[in-house]
Design an enzyme around this catalytic site. Structure first.
Site, PDB file in Angstrom:
ATOM      1  N   ALA A  90      26.435  21.736   8.161  1.00 28.92           N
ATOM      2  CA  ALA A  90      26.586  23.187   8.113  1.00 28.92           C
ATOM      3  C   ALA A  90      25.224  23.828   7.881  1.00 28.92           C
ATOM      4  O   ALA A  90      24.407  23.308   7.114  1.00 28.92           O
ATOM      5  CB  ALA A  90      27.558  23.571   7.003  1.00 28.92           C
ATOM      6  N   ASP A 194      14.091  12.189  -3.109  1.00 29.66           N
ATOM      7  CA  ASP A 194      12.956  12.676  -2.315  1.00 29.66           C
ATOM      8  C   ASP A 194      12.874  14.193  -2.483  1.00 29.66           C
ATOM      9  O   ASP A 194      12.768  14.943  -1.514  1.00 29.66           O
ATOM     10  CB  ASP A 194      13.131  12.300  -0.846  1.00 29.66           C
ATOM     11  CG  ASP A 194      11.877  12.568  -0.013  1.00 29.66           C
ATOM     12  OD1 ASP A 194      10.792  12.781  -0.605  1.00 29.66           O
ATOM     13  OD2 ASP A 194      11.975  12.581   1.229  1.00 29.66           O
TER      14      ASP A 194
END
Length: 292
Positions: A90, A194
């Protein structure tokens, strides 16, 4: 136009909805990113990479699902589909970072971390960028960090001449004392893995969203140190609200260089430049933190 048509067809086959418009999205040097307007009115984004490393998008999809399990945690985009060559999510409409969003983000990230993980590591190896990410579990975070996060990249950086022998020795000395500098023991946290500023999207809905995870069971200070590595808007408020929701262990600021060591080594392996020297400096700072 032909590439866009192929991208639209790929998305339609994967998610079962028509694509009525495509727009290229700037940024990113690993994948090609395309915004999709779907026939049902939704907006999505597809990331593609021909001949992606084995499991590359599957690991990203699994990480997104795992982070999304925390209902009141940091927001992640809805996963619409994934295959060997792409992932469809999305769309999060980018907005401006605000102090209020930073406060909510800090609190939500604390809840994501608190959801925990079975162990330090993960069931399968992953990726950080295009670099392989060893995840085989170990019983303690210091062991995991030294064996799975730091030393593999030291060896790879030396092989690529991104790290000198002297710099490698500095980092190895710090790892030999990892138990002395790691701080109090904590249980495995559910971390993004990350979490640099480029993987935080400030949405027009007033919240921060996490993308491109290298999710695993790790140390919560790792995500916070990564946020600081390349700068995040309103970082101080994020850290303050995090600490209010889930107080950090004494000395956490002095351990920031230790937790930044891994991403600096990853950058040394992937990009070279001054990252090897920065990694060695971080290792030295971790071993000799300021006394004030």
């Amino acid at each position: 136009m032909a590439r866009m048509t192929g991208t639209a067809a790929r998305a339609e086959a994967l998610i079962g909805h028509g694509v009525v418009a495509t727009t290229p999205v700037a940024g990113g040097d690993i994948c090609t990113t395309t915004r999709l307007r779907l026939s049902d009115g939704r907006v999505a984004v597809i990331k593609t990479r021909p001949q992606a490393p084995a499991g590359f998008f599957a690991r990203e999809a699994a990480g997104l699902r795992w982070l999304a399990e925390v209902a009141d945690g940091a927001k992640v985009p809805e996963l619409l589909g994934a295959d060997d060559d792409c992932v469809v999510l999305a769309w999060v409409e980018p907005g401006k970072p605000t102090v209020e969003a930073a406060e909510r983000f800090g609190q939500a990230l604390a809840r994501t971390h608190a959801a925990g993980a079975p162990t330090f590591g993960a069931d399968v190896d992953g990726y950080i960028g295009l670099a392989p990410l060893p995840n085989r579990p170990l019983g303690t975070w210091p062991e995991f960090y030294a064996s799975r996060r730091v030393m593999p990249y030291v060896r790879a950086a030396v092989q690529r001449r991104a790290l000198t022998a002297e710099q490698a020795d500095t980092i190895e000395r710090t790892m030999s004392r990892i138990h002395d500098v790691a701080g109090p023991a904590e249980p495995p946290a559910r971390i993004h893995g990350d979490l640099w500023s480029g993987n935080v999207v400030w949405g027009t809905d007033g919240d921060a969203w996490l993308i491109d995870p290298a999710a695993h069971g790790g140390h919560r200070e790792t995500d916070l140190a990564m946020l600081a590595l390349f700068g995040l808007p309103h970082l101080q408020r994020v850290l303050e609200s995090y600490d209010e929701a889930a107080p950090l262990a004494d000395g956490w600021r002095a351990r920031v260089p230790l937790h930044q060591l891994h991403p600096l080594l990853v950058h040394a392996v992937l990009f070279g430049g001054t990252y090897g020297a920065r990694a060695a400096a971080a290792a030295k700072a971790a071993l000799e933190p300021p006394t004030d």
